[in-house]
Design a protein around this motif. Structure first.
Motif, PDB file in Angstrom:
ATOM      1  N   ASP A  56       0.850  -1.184   0.000  1.00 32.50           N
ATOM      2  CA  ASP A  56       0.000   0.000   0.000  1.00 32.50           C
ATOM      3  C   ASP A  56       0.891   1.241   0.000  1.00 32.50           C
ATOM      4  OD1 ASP A  56      -1.604   2.271   1.258  1.00 32.50           O
ATOM      5  OD2 ASP A  56      -3.143   0.714   1.154  1.00 32.50           O
ATOM      6  N   ARG A  57       0.513   2.235  -0.779  1.00 28.73           N
ATOM      7  CA  ARG A  57       1.342   3.443  -0.872  1.00 28.73           C
ATOM      8  C   ARG A  57       1.519   4.123   0.483  1.00 28.73           C
ATOM      9  NH1 ARG A  57      -0.555   6.434  -6.533  1.00 28.73           N
ATOM     10  NH2 ARG A  57      -0.365   4.593  -7.884  1.00 28.73           N
ATOM     11  N   ARG A  58       0.564   3.915   1.394  1.00 28.46           N
ATOM     12  CA  ARG A  58       0.672   4.531   2.721  1.00 28.46           C
ATOM     13  C   ARG A  58       1.741   3.861   3.581  1.00 28.46           C
ATOM     14  NH1 ARG A  58      -5.646   4.077   3.941  1.00 28.46           N
ATOM     15  NH2 ARG A  58      -5.141   2.116   2.872  1.00 28.46           N
ATOM     16  N   GLN A  59       2.251   2.705   3.133  1.00 28.47           N
ATOM     17  CA  GLN A  59       3.326   2.034   3.875  1.00 28.47           C
ATOM     18  C   GLN A  59       4.694   2.668   3.632  1.00 28.47           C
ATOM     19  OE1 GLN A  59       1.497  -2.107   2.568  1.00 28.47           O
ATOM     20  NE2 GLN A  59       3.218  -2.459   3.951  1.00 28.47           N
ATOM     21  N   VAL A  60       4.791   3.511   2.621  1.00 33.01           N
ATOM     22  CA  VAL A  60       6.076   4.164   2.338  1.00 33.01           C
ATOM     23  C   VAL A  60       6.243   5.334   3.300  1.00 33.01           C
ATOM     24  CG1 VAL A  60       7.522   5.304   0.636  1.00 33.01           C
ATOM     25  CG2 VAL A  60       5.981   3.454  -0.077  1.00 33.01           C
ATOM     26  N   LYS A  61       7.193   5.182   4.202  1.00 40.11           N
ATOM     27  CA  LYS A  61       7.384   6.153   5.279  1.00 40.11           C
ATOM     28  C   LYS A  61       8.303   7.294   4.857  1.00 40.11           C
ATOM     29  CE  LYS A  61       8.520   6.172  10.253  1.00 40.11           C
ATOM     30  NZ  LYS A  61       8.996   5.328  11.377  1.00 40.11           N
ATOM     31  N   TYR A  62       9.317   6.971   4.057  1.00 44.75           N
ATOM     32  CA  TYR A  62      10.318   7.980   3.692  1.00 44.75           C
ATOM     33  C   TYR A  62      10.672   7.903   2.209  1.00 44.75           C
ATOM     34  CZ  TYR A  62      11.170   8.196   8.745  1.00 44.75           C
ATOM     35  OH  TYR A  62      11.019   8.321  10.112  1.00 44.75           O
ATOM     36  N   VAL A  63      10.942   9.075   1.642  1.00 46.85           N
ATOM     37  CA  VAL A  63      11.578   9.214   0.337  1.00 46.85           C
ATOM     38  C   VAL A  63      12.920   9.897   0.593  1.00 46.85           C
ATOM     39  CG1 VAL A  63      11.458  10.352  -1.914  1.00 46.85           C
ATOM     40  CG2 VAL A  63       9.405   9.293  -0.932  1.00 46.85           C
ATOM     41  N   ILE A  64      14.022   9.292   0.095  1.00 46.93           N
ATOM     42  CA  ILE A  64      15.357   9.712   0.526  1.00 46.93           C
ATOM     43  C   ILE A  64      16.305   9.858  -0.674  1.00 46.93           C
ATOM     44  CG2 ILE A  64      17.253   9.241   2.128  1.00 46.93           C
ATOM     45  CD1 ILE A  64      15.436   7.208   3.552  1.00 46.93           C
ATOM     46  N   PRO A  65      16.361  11.020  -1.300  1.00 44.90           N
ATOM     47  CA  PRO A  65      17.414  11.247  -2.300  1.00 44.90           C
ATOM     48  C   PRO A  65      18.724  11.607  -1.603  1.00 44.90           C
ATOM     49  CG  PRO A  65      16.017  13.180  -2.135  1.00 44.90           C
ATOM     50  CD  PRO A  65      15.458  12.175  -1.167  1.00 44.90           C
ATOM     51  N   THR A  66      19.836  11.093  -2.114  1.00 46.51           N
ATOM     52  CA  THR A  66      21.120  11.393  -1.468  1.00 46.51           C
ATOM     53  C   THR A  66      21.556  12.829  -1.693  1.00 46.51           C
ATOM     54  OG1 THR A  66      22.348  10.599  -3.409  1.00 46.51           O
ATOM     55  CG2 THR A  66      21.937   9.005  -1.618  1.00 46.51           C
ATOM     56  N   HIS A  67      21.126  13.411  -2.812  1.00 50.35           N
ATOM     57  CA  HIS A  67      21.406  14.826  -3.080  1.00 50.35           C
ATOM     58  C   HIS A  67      20.438  15.279  -4.162  1.00 50.35           C
ATOM     59  CE1 HIS A  67      23.880  12.607  -5.947  1.00 50.35           C
ATOM     60  NE2 HIS A  67      24.216  13.689  -6.604  1.00 50.35           N
ATOM     61  N   VAL A  68      20.470  16.551  -4.537  1.00 48.40           N
ATOM     62  CA  VAL A  68      19.380  17.088  -5.350  1.00 48.40           C
ATOM     63  C   VAL A  68      19.675  17.115  -6.844  1.00 48.40           C
ATOM     64  CG1 VAL A  68      18.508  18.436  -3.409  1.00 48.40           C
ATOM     65  CG2 VAL A  68      20.011  19.548  -5.096  1.00 48.40           C
ATOM     66  N   HIS A  69      20.772  16.515  -7.316  1.00 47.77           N
ATOM     67  CA  HIS A  69      20.952  16.387  -8.757  1.00 47.77           C
ATOM     68  C   HIS A  69      19.778  15.585  -9.319  1.00 47.77           C
ATOM     69  CE1 HIS A  69      25.597  17.063  -8.370  1.00 47.77           C
ATOM     70  NE2 HIS A  69      24.893  18.175  -8.234  1.00 47.77           N
ATOM     71  N   ASP A 115      19.114  13.385 -11.576  1.00 51.74           N
ATOM     72  CA  ASP A 115      19.087  11.940 -11.803  1.00 51.74           C
ATOM     73  C   ASP A 115      18.868  11.177 -10.500  1.00 51.74           C
ATOM     74  OD1 ASP A 115      21.646  12.946 -11.159  1.00 51.74           O
ATOM     75  OD2 ASP A 115      22.657  11.197 -11.991  1.00 51.74           O
ATOM     76  N   HIS A 116      18.998  11.870  -9.368  1.00 50.47           N
ATOM     77  CA  HIS A 116      18.781  11.287  -8.047  1.00 50.47           C
ATOM     78  C   HIS A 116      17.478  11.776  -7.410  1.00 50.47           C
ATOM     79  CE1 HIS A 116      23.052   9.856  -7.667  1.00 50.47           C
ATOM     80  NE2 HIS A 116      23.156  10.767  -8.628  1.00 50.47           N
ATOM     81  N   ALA A 117      17.103  13.014  -7.690  1.00 54.28           N
ATOM     82  CA  ALA A 117      15.991  13.639  -6.963  1.00 54.28           C
ATOM     83  C   ALA A 117      14.916  14.226  -7.859  1.00 54.28           C
ATOM     84  CB  ALA A 117      16.535  14.736  -6.040  1.00 54.28           C
ATOM     85  N   GLY A 118      15.036  14.048  -9.171  1.00 53.04           N
ATOM     86  CA  GLY A 118      14.055  14.647 -10.066  1.00 53.04           C
ATOM     87  C   GLY A 118      12.649  14.113  -9.876  1.00 53.04           C
ATOM     88  N   GLY A 119      12.531  12.899  -9.362  1.00 48.68           N
ATOM     89  CA  GLY A 119      11.214  12.296  -9.168  1.00 48.68           C
ATOM     90  C   GLY A 119      10.606  12.548  -7.807  1.00 48.68           C
ATOM     91  N   VAL A 120      11.300  13.291  -6.951  1.00 44.87           N
ATOM     92  CA  VAL A 120      10.841  13.459  -5.563  1.00 44.87           C
ATOM     93  C   VAL A 120       9.427  14.023  -5.494  1.00 44.87           C
ATOM     94  CG1 VAL A 120      11.180  14.840  -3.474  1.00 44.87           C
ATOM     95  CG2 VAL A 120      13.102  13.582  -4.444  1.00 44.87           C
ATOM     96  N   GLY A 121       9.183  15.133  -6.181  1.00 47.86           N
ATOM     97  CA  GLY A 121       7.892  15.799  -6.058  1.00 47.86           C
ATOM     98  C   GLY A 121       6.735  14.922  -6.522  1.00 47.86           C
ATOM     99  N   GLY A 122       6.890  14.295  -7.671  1.00 49.33           N
ATOM    100  CA  GLY A 122       5.840  13.421  -8.183  1.00 49.33           C
ATOM    101  C   GLY A 122       5.600  12.225  -7.282  1.00 49.33           C
TER     102      GLY A 122
END
Length: 319
Positions: free
Chosen positions: A61-74, A76-83
């Protein structure tokens, strides 16, 4: 071995290919423990459906995902964070303190990438970059911890590739999620001598002494495995780390041997030639039997980015 979009790994970890540019270029990871999950790295906005499909496939279930963790904001690592955060209603974004503002308001990140790639290529590669509400953002300083199920992740400040970079230590797997701090190692270049690893010096914050100190900081934890964004899990990281330290020095020497010039384009061109020759030679010394054309297909993007990063570093020293 046939390419796998999702690769199950031990210790409740799944490697996910982000589908950026080509297969086996960039990865993110799903970590599961006792009914809770974390997603470490996100790939680009175009990666979001791939991650969500894995959750559905595994019955998470999507509610089971507690954290989203990009190592830095480049991106290729963090572009999907907002979505991803839009799709995961209970998730908190864990981010380096220096990177948080770029996730809350990614306008500068987006504009910078568009300036480099152009609007069409940006859309093709990255899709979009969506802001994250500040109320859902938690910054992680050096030594901070976050609990996922029954395991405690520790966050380690690791500048050198970027000042907004941390790595994530998982004691259960005795592993480290290292972003770009521990370099890159593409499966296509693995030989009987093991993984071929090399540093990445993408623009604009390459800092050789800081990067070497960060690599030593990671090695001091005596990890048994490293989860690389570029690309996948590698084991027995101690000799790989020693190799990285040597290669950082080699990159510096390579850059310092280039005649100084204020012409950025000319400087990058000379650096690209020298970087390509160096990495091709290292790969062949490692036992890689690829042709120049095949090596260029695997390493060409990194040769370009490394050269740009070294050019910025050289010019920042003289300014």
């Amino acid at each position: 071995m046939a390419f796998q979009v999702y690769q199950p790994l031990p210790f409740g970890i799944t490697r996910i290919d982000t589908a950026m540019v080509h297969d086996e270029l960039a990865a993110c990871y799903l970590l599961e423990d006792a009914g809770e999950c974390a997603i470490i790295e996100t790939g680009t906005h175009n990666t979001v459906p791939i991650i969500l499909s894995l959750l559905a496939e595994k019955g998470i279930d999507r509610r089971q995902v507690k954290y989203v963790i990009p190592t830095h904001v480049h991106l290729d690592h963090a572009g999907g964070v907002g979505g991803l955060m839009e799709a995961l209603p209970e998730a908190t974004l864990l981010i380096h303190p220096r990177g948080a503002r770029h996730m809350i308001d990614p306008a500068k990140l987006k504009a910078g990438a568009m300036a480099v790639y152009g609007e069409k290529a940006f859309a093709d590669i990255y899709g979009d970059v969506i802001p994250v509400p500040e109320s859902r953002v938690r910054t992680m300083d050096d030594g901070d911890q976050a609990v996922v199920g029954g395991r405690t992740l520790q966050f380690i400040d690791t500048p050198g590739h970027a000042r907004h970079h941390f790595c994530v230590h998982d004691p259960v797997s005795r592993g480290l999620f290292t972003g770009d701090t521990f370099g890159l190692s593409y499966p296509a270049l693995t030989t009987p001598n093991g993984p071929f690893i090399c540093p990445t010096t993408t623009p604009v914050q390459f800092d050789p002494p800081a990067l070497k100190a960060s690599i030593r900081k990671l090695l001091a934890l005596a990890p048994q495995r490293i989860y690389l964004t570029h690309y996948g899990m590698v084991e027995n990281p101690q000799p790989l780390g020693e190799r990285l330290l040597t290669m950082v020095d080699d990159y510096v020497a390579l850059a310092e041997n280039v005649a100084p010039t204020s012409d950025t384009e000319a400087l990058e061109k000379v650096l690209m030639t020298a970087m390509g020759e160096y990495l091709f030679r290292c790969a062949r010394e490692h036992g890689c039997e690829m042709s120049d054309e095949q090596l260029q297909a695997v390493l060409g993007l990194d040769i370009q980015l490394n050269s740009q990063g070294l050019a910025v570093w050289l010019q920042s020293r003289s300014s």
